[in-house]
Design an enzyme around this catalytic site. Sequence first.
Site, PDB file in Angstrom:
ATOM      1  N   HIS A 114      13.659 -28.092  24.154  1.00  0.00           N
ATOM      2  CA  HIS A 114      15.056 -27.673  24.297  1.00  0.00           C
ATOM      3  C   HIS A 114      15.971 -28.592  23.483  1.00  0.00           C
ATOM      4  O   HIS A 114      16.251 -29.716  23.873  1.00  0.00           O
ATOM      5  CB  HIS A 114      15.432 -27.708  25.780  1.00  0.00           C
ATOM      6  CG  HIS A 114      16.800 -27.204  26.077  1.00  0.00           C
ATOM      7  ND1 HIS A 114      17.259 -27.019  27.373  1.00  0.00           N
ATOM      8  CD2 HIS A 114      17.836 -26.831  25.275  1.00  0.00           C
ATOM      9  CE1 HIS A 114      18.499 -26.573  27.344  1.00  0.00           C
ATOM     10  NE2 HIS A 114      18.879 -26.460  26.074  1.00  0.00           N
ATOM     11  N   ILE A 115      16.446 -28.094  22.353  1.00  0.00           N
ATOM     12  CA  ILE A 115      17.374 -28.839  21.496  1.00  0.00           C
ATOM     13  C   ILE A 115      18.798 -28.558  21.964  1.00  0.00           C
ATOM     14  O   ILE A 115      19.168 -27.409  22.225  1.00  0.00           O
ATOM     15  CB  ILE A 115      17.210 -28.432  20.019  1.00  0.00           C
ATOM     16  CG1 ILE A 115      15.768 -28.663  19.569  1.00  0.00           C
ATOM     17  CG2 ILE A 115      18.182 -29.211  19.130  1.00  0.00           C
ATOM     18  CD1 ILE A 115      15.463 -28.124  18.175  1.00  0.00           C
ATOM     19  N   LYS A 117      22.565 -27.651  22.492  1.00  0.00           N
ATOM     20  CA  LYS A 117      23.573 -26.741  21.948  1.00  0.00           C
ATOM     21  C   LYS A 117      23.002 -25.698  20.982  1.00  0.00           C
ATOM     22  O   LYS A 117      23.605 -25.364  19.973  1.00  0.00           O
ATOM     23  CB  LYS A 117      24.694 -27.536  21.268  1.00  0.00           C
ATOM     24  CG  LYS A 117      25.240 -28.709  22.065  1.00  0.00           C
ATOM     25  CD  LYS A 117      25.567 -28.353  23.498  1.00  0.00           C
ATOM     26  CE  LYS A 117      26.730 -27.390  23.625  1.00  0.00           C
ATOM     27  NZ  LYS A 117      27.032 -27.077  25.058  1.00  0.00           N
ATOM     28  N   THR A 118      21.826 -25.195  21.303  1.00  0.00           N
ATOM     29  CA  THR A 118      21.234 -24.125  20.515  1.00  0.00           C
ATOM     30  C   THR A 118      21.149 -22.818  21.304  1.00  0.00           C
ATOM     31  O   THR A 118      20.566 -21.837  20.817  1.00  0.00           O
ATOM     32  CB  THR A 118      19.806 -24.492  20.057  1.00  0.00           C
ATOM     33  OG1 THR A 118      18.999 -24.763  21.221  1.00  0.00           O
ATOM     34  CG2 THR A 118      19.818 -25.706  19.147  1.00  0.00           C
ATOM     35  N   GLY A 119      21.689 -22.781  22.502  1.00  0.00           N
ATOM     36  CA  GLY A 119      21.526 -21.631  23.374  1.00  0.00           C
ATOM     37  C   GLY A 119      20.309 -21.768  24.260  1.00  0.00           C
ATOM     38  O   GLY A 119      19.877 -20.811  24.897  1.00  0.00           O
ATOM     39  N   GLY A 120      19.746 -22.950  24.326  1.00  0.00           N
ATOM     40  CA  GLY A 120      18.530 -23.185  25.089  1.00  0.00           C
ATOM     41  C   GLY A 120      18.711 -23.057  26.585  1.00  0.00           C
ATOM     42  O   GLY A 120      17.764 -22.693  27.294  1.00  0.00           O
ATOM     43  N   THR A 122      20.617 -20.830  28.191  1.00  0.00           N
ATOM     44  CA  THR A 122      20.501 -19.401  28.492  1.00  0.00           C
ATOM     45  C   THR A 122      19.068 -18.927  28.354  1.00  0.00           C
ATOM     46  O   THR A 122      18.541 -18.207  29.220  1.00  0.00           O
ATOM     47  CB  THR A 122      21.415 -18.587  27.562  1.00  0.00           C
ATOM     48  OG1 THR A 122      22.774 -18.999  27.744  1.00  0.00           O
ATOM     49  CG2 THR A 122      21.299 -17.104  27.847  1.00  0.00           C
ATOM     50  N   HIS A 172      16.027 -33.741  27.240  1.00  0.00           N
ATOM     51  CA  HIS A 172      15.916 -33.120  25.913  1.00  0.00           C
ATOM     52  C   HIS A 172      14.837 -33.821  25.071  1.00  0.00           C
ATOM     53  O   HIS A 172      15.090 -34.276  23.950  1.00  0.00           O
ATOM     54  CB  HIS A 172      17.259 -33.150  25.182  1.00  0.00           C
ATOM     55  CG  HIS A 172      18.266 -32.193  25.745  1.00  0.00           C
ATOM     56  ND1 HIS A 172      18.195 -30.828  25.533  1.00  0.00           N
ATOM     57  CD2 HIS A 172      19.357 -32.396  26.531  1.00  0.00           C
ATOM     58  CE1 HIS A 172      19.202 -30.236  26.155  1.00  0.00           C
ATOM     59  NE2 HIS A 172      19.916 -31.162  26.778  1.00  0.00           N
ATOM     60  N   GLN A 338      23.586 -11.216  22.566  1.00  0.00           N
ATOM     61  CA  GLN A 338      23.882 -11.950  21.342  1.00  0.00           C
ATOM     62  C   GLN A 338      24.847 -13.074  21.673  1.00  0.00           C
ATOM     63  O   GLN A 338      25.867 -12.849  22.325  1.00  0.00           O
ATOM     64  CB  GLN A 338      24.502 -11.017  20.290  1.00  0.00           C
ATOM     65  CG  GLN A 338      24.758 -11.675  18.945  1.00  0.00           C
ATOM     66  CD  GLN A 338      23.468 -12.116  18.259  1.00  0.00           C
ATOM     67  OE1 GLN A 338      22.492 -11.381  18.274  1.00  0.00           O
ATOM     68  NE2 GLN A 338      23.472 -13.288  17.676  1.00  0.00           N
TER      69      GLN A 338
END
Length: 413
Positions: A114-115, A117-120, A122, A172, A338
């Site tokens: 999980h990086i 601020k990549t949408g991880g 959600t 993280h 999206q």
Amino acid sequence: MHCSVTLENMKRWVKMIRFIGGLCLVTLLGIAYISYLCHNSLCLAPERFSLSTKHSVSASSSSSSRSEVPSSPTSTAKLVGGLASTVNIESVAFKEAYEMGFDITDRDVIVFLHIQKTGGTTFGRHLVRDLILENPCNCPRKRKRCDCFRPNTINEQWLFSRYSTGWKCGLHADWTELTDCVEGALDEYEGLARKRRYFFITVLRDPIHRYLSEFRHVQRGATWKGARHFCGGQEFTSLPHCYKGSNWTGVELDEFMNCSYNLAHNRQTRMLADLTLAGCYTGYNTTTDQLQRDRILLQSAKQNLARMAYFGLTEQQAVSQYIFEQTFHLDFENPFDQANATLSAQAIAELTPAQIERVRQLNSLDEELLEFARQLLQERFQLLKRRDPHFRQNWLRMVHPFKSERNDANSLV
């Protein structure tokens, strides 16, 4: 008299033998102790924190040009064997994953890298709450984590992620940390040492949007102080902070960008690379061999991404969902939404041209990594599409779940 002399000589020999025996015992104990230290990677630390000769020669011979770093999925496949690997666990690659599927009843484990601020967040919730399973994850109310146990077991995890096992390898955790930690963490959690098959997955995002999202998050007070930064057999606890005090609340963008050891810079490349190949965090962003280090990290990140069982892109939700479902032979109950880029777009609109260019420069490795990822994602999508006899129905279920196939035939990718 002769007997007396002989007896004295025998006593001397006994004393000498005892003395020699004592020395041997001390030596053996010393060797055992040193072996114990080496087993725990302490005596090897200086060697593991420097660039190896092999990689130094390879990188320095082309440090003047980034063009020699493989930029396509096909060329990245040739990297296997080109970089030394420190992974000692069984990691399943994409091809093997989609050909054989994921066996939730045996020894297969999905590991979500999980990086930030990549949408991880959600995507992580989708994994624990939205997969159609015979035995879904148990997600009690008012508890952040879910129990994702294999069928007919009480503690065997099939998912290693924030919302199932928690941050057992650190907040993280990156590729270097996860590959070193995950098996031991699961052994400890389950109380049983066993070999498992690991399906590594991740999500990537446009570097500028991701960077600005992290900046805004830090501006609101985020620090990620719980990150371990474990690499090469030790935890780097003395990495410098870009701020004084407890956090960096209220920081302005120029100050955020001007900190040379800000881990937000090229974060996606760093978190996907094997950091032991480039000296871990020793001299991070301060060495004279920065171009050499960057090249090694980018090359390693591309290789690891290509070897992963799955990755998705925040900007391509439907394609990412389709690839996941076809790879793991598992369906989500609901289509991915999206990602809303309104906030990032607004932040970009407020920047000066010079600031935008500076953000690009600070994330140039991530830019190149994302371009590689886009190509690789399309290759995987087209491959799975050709093999899917029900592609039309599967695709429409994701892009327009409530519309008919006839009305949306032109929406197919």
